[in-house]
Design an enzyme around this catalytic site. Sequence first.
Site, PDB file in Angstrom:
ATOM      1  N   CYS A  18       0.844  -1.192   0.000  1.00  0.00           N
ATOM      2  CA  CYS A  18       0.000   0.000   0.000  1.00  0.00           C
ATOM      3  C   CYS A  18       0.884   1.249   0.000  1.00  0.00           C
ATOM      4  O   CYS A  18       1.863   1.284   0.737  1.00  0.00           O
ATOM      5  CB  CYS A  18      -0.898  -0.034   1.234  1.00  0.00           C
ATOM      6  SG  CYS A  18      -2.141   1.261   1.250  1.00  0.00           S
ATOM      7  N   PRO A  19       0.574   2.226  -0.801  1.00  0.00           N
ATOM      8  CA  PRO A  19      -0.650   2.395  -1.599  1.00  0.00           C
ATOM      9  C   PRO A  19      -0.505   1.989  -3.062  1.00  0.00           C
ATOM     10  O   PRO A  19      -1.424   2.212  -3.842  1.00  0.00           O
ATOM     11  CB  PRO A  19      -0.900   3.893  -1.507  1.00  0.00           C
ATOM     12  CG  PRO A  19       0.495   4.478  -1.558  1.00  0.00           C
ATOM     13  CD  PRO A  19       1.351   3.482  -0.770  1.00  0.00           C
TER      14      PRO A  19
END
Length: 81
Positions: A18-19
């Site tokens: 992430c992200p």
Amino acid sequence: MSSEYTVTETLDVKGQSCPMPIVKTKQAIDDLEPGDVLEVLATDSGSMSDVRGWAEGTDGVELLDQVEDGDLYTHYVKKTE
């Protein structure tokens, strides 16, 4: 695995956390036509909730399915508009 959907494009974000899976999913969806289905292959377990939350909060996309197979998380996202 993708027998229910006609996959238009596959996005491989394995090894990314992430992200980046969401960022790259959005970029890939933007390049597709309405009705197209994007298959996203990820190894980040957080992608299960991240992709779901992104799809629910984003107009023009629909999360069709998510499949967890060991350390592989596959997401099917359809562009709706």
